[in-house]
Design an enzyme around this catalytic site. Structure first.
Site, PDB file in Angstrom:
ATOM      1  N   LEU A  45     -15.589 -14.649  12.170  1.00 31.04           N
ATOM      2  CA  LEU A  45     -14.617 -15.509  11.500  1.00 31.04           C
ATOM      3  C   LEU A  45     -13.852 -16.268  12.576  1.00 31.04           C
ATOM      4  O   LEU A  45     -13.514 -15.714  13.627  1.00 31.04           O
ATOM      5  CB  LEU A  45     -13.630 -14.677  10.676  1.00 31.04           C
ATOM      6  CG  LEU A  45     -14.115 -14.067   9.365  1.00 31.04           C
ATOM      7  CD1 LEU A  45     -13.072 -13.090   8.837  1.00 31.04           C
ATOM      8  CD2 LEU A  45     -14.404 -15.146   8.333  1.00 31.04           C
ATOM      9  N   ASP A  46     -13.522 -17.525  12.310  1.00 33.90           N
ATOM     10  CA  ASP A  46     -12.691 -18.294  13.228  1.00 33.90           C
ATOM     11  C   ASP A  46     -11.308 -17.660  13.335  1.00 33.90           C
ATOM     12  O   ASP A  46     -10.857 -16.973  12.399  1.00 33.90           O
ATOM     13  CB  ASP A  46     -12.542 -19.732  12.733  1.00 33.90           C
ATOM     14  CG  ASP A  46     -13.820 -20.535  12.859  1.00 33.90           C
ATOM     15  OD1 ASP A  46     -14.702 -20.132  13.632  1.00 33.90           O
ATOM     16  OD2 ASP A  46     -13.930 -21.578  12.176  1.00 33.90           O
ATOM     17  N   PRO A  47     -10.596 -17.884  14.443  1.00 38.86           N
ATOM     18  CA  PRO A  47      -9.227 -17.353  14.554  1.00 38.86           C
ATOM     19  C   PRO A  47      -8.316 -17.768  13.396  1.00 38.86           C
ATOM     20  O   PRO A  47      -7.441 -17.002  12.999  1.00 38.86           O
ATOM     21  CB  PRO A  47      -8.740 -17.948  15.881  1.00 38.86           C
ATOM     22  CG  PRO A  47      -9.989 -18.093  16.695  1.00 38.86           C
ATOM     23  CD  PRO A  47     -11.050 -18.511  15.698  1.00 38.86           C
ATOM     24  N   LEU A  48      -8.528 -18.962  12.830  1.00 38.81           N
ATOM     25  CA  LEU A  48      -7.687 -19.424  11.731  1.00 38.81           C
ATOM     26  C   LEU A  48      -8.071 -18.807  10.385  1.00 38.81           C
ATOM     27  O   LEU A  48      -7.386 -19.027   9.395  1.00 38.81           O
ATOM     28  CB  LEU A  48      -7.747 -20.951  11.619  1.00 38.81           C
ATOM     29  CG  LEU A  48      -6.916 -21.728  12.642  1.00 38.81           C
ATOM     30  CD1 LEU A  48      -7.103 -23.224  12.447  1.00 38.81           C
ATOM     31  CD2 LEU A  48      -5.453 -21.371  12.555  1.00 38.81           C
ATOM     32  N   ALA A  49      -9.167 -18.075  10.353  1.00 38.03           N
ATOM     33  CA  ALA A  49      -9.604 -17.422   9.113  1.00 38.03           C
ATOM     34  C   ALA A  49      -9.158 -15.967   9.108  1.00 38.03           C
ATOM     35  O   ALA A  49      -9.003 -15.335  10.152  1.00 38.03           O
ATOM     36  CB  ALA A  49     -11.117 -17.504   8.982  1.00 38.03           C
TER      37      ALA A  49
END
Length: 301
Positions: A45-49
């Site tokens: 998962l991306d850091p923003l997710a």
């Protein structure tokens, strides 16, 4: 201060990854708390997710490929009228446009175009590699390269709400789908552009969010290894939809040595879970030639 000794621990932890942390950073925290010798994850998962990150400990790392191929479920929020360089709220604003007055029917008519098998152009800000170099590193240098569009499958796309310049939806999608790109493409189809401002994963087949735990909960149990281990799901839980094959003691021995073995599973073809002694999970195999099981991945549990 001496680091606690590492140990062999096997299983799947369903982590609720927090905002702002990369999947690998979150995994390393989990690995340290469990004092595990080996760890991996089943789809980054991306850091923003935020949301469901299957953390695979010990021999569970050998089934990571099955989770990478699995369907994923997300809830996302897109801001309409603004496009950014990254497709999400971290990027520089590229363009601002007026958001038209949209009825639910207007939005639904657009969403139906994105259901089923669709073509998607991977973003520059992605982990895809060109000559061994991740595209996001090139993007940060201001370099843009030609990418090939690829087919992905949107199994479900459901509108949760659309209020002014915010659109919220849930999506069940195949491996390789970029939700950022999906949000951008929906915004483009609505005539105003969009970028992703929130993304939460709540499903990785066959797992859902019901048994997720947070890093805070794990830290509270850090000195109680028994309680931590009780949070782990069995290694074979990722494969529960697969047919199961039982082997005799002799056949199990040869299977674990990497040899094809004959079973009574003559009505099964393809990938199977392989067991001995009724419940001891041995690994993954492929049934061919009317009951011959060929080892694909043998586990040492």
């Amino acid at each position: 201060m001496t680091r606690p000794p590492r140990r062999d621990v096997h299983g799947v932890l369903l982590l609720d990854k927090p905002l702002g942390l990369s999947s690998n950073s979150a995994l390393q925290v989990v690995k340290g708390i469990f004092r595990a010798r080996k760890a991996g994850h089943g789809g980054s998962l991306d850091p923003l997710a935020t949301g469901l990150l299957p953390c695979l400990l010990g021999e569970a790392t050998k089934i990571s490929g099955q989770l990478l191929e699995a369907r994923k479920n997300y809830r996302f929020v897109a801001q309409l009228g603004v496009t950014t360089s990254t497709g999400d709220r971290e990027g520089a604003v590229l363009e601002e446009r007026t958001v038209p007055l949209l009825s639910q029917d207007d939005v639904e008519s657009v969403l139906k175009r994105f259901r089923g098998c669709i073509s998607q152009l991977p973003p520059m800000y992605s982990a895809l590699k060109l000559n061994g170099q991740p595209l996001y590193k090139l993007a940060r240098q201001g370099v843009s390269v030609e990418r090939q569009a690829r087919m992905v499958t949107i199994h479900q796309l459901t509108l949760v709400g659309c209020d002014g310049d915010r659109l919220e939806a849930e999506v069940c999608c195949s491996k390789g789908t970029y939700v950022r790109t999906l949000a951008e493409d929906i915004g483009s189809a609505l005539g105003c552009g969009a970028h992703l401002i929130s993304l939460r994963r709540f499903g990785v087949t066959p797992y859902d969010a019901a048994r997720m735990v947070t890093l805070e909960q794990l830290r509270e149990l850090a000195q109680d290894l028994t309680a931590l281990d009780d949070l782990l799901l069995p290694v074979d839980s990722a494969l529960y939809e697969w047919p199961a094959v039982q082997l005799s003691s002799d056949a199990a021995y040869f299977f674990c040595c990497g040899n094809p073995v004959r079973t009574s599973a003559d009505s099964i073809n393809g990938a199977v879970r392989v067991y001995a002694d009724s419940s001891r999970f041995l690994g993954i195999g492929d049934v061919i030639d009317g009951g011959m099981v060929v080892p694909r991945r043998v586990l040492n549990l």
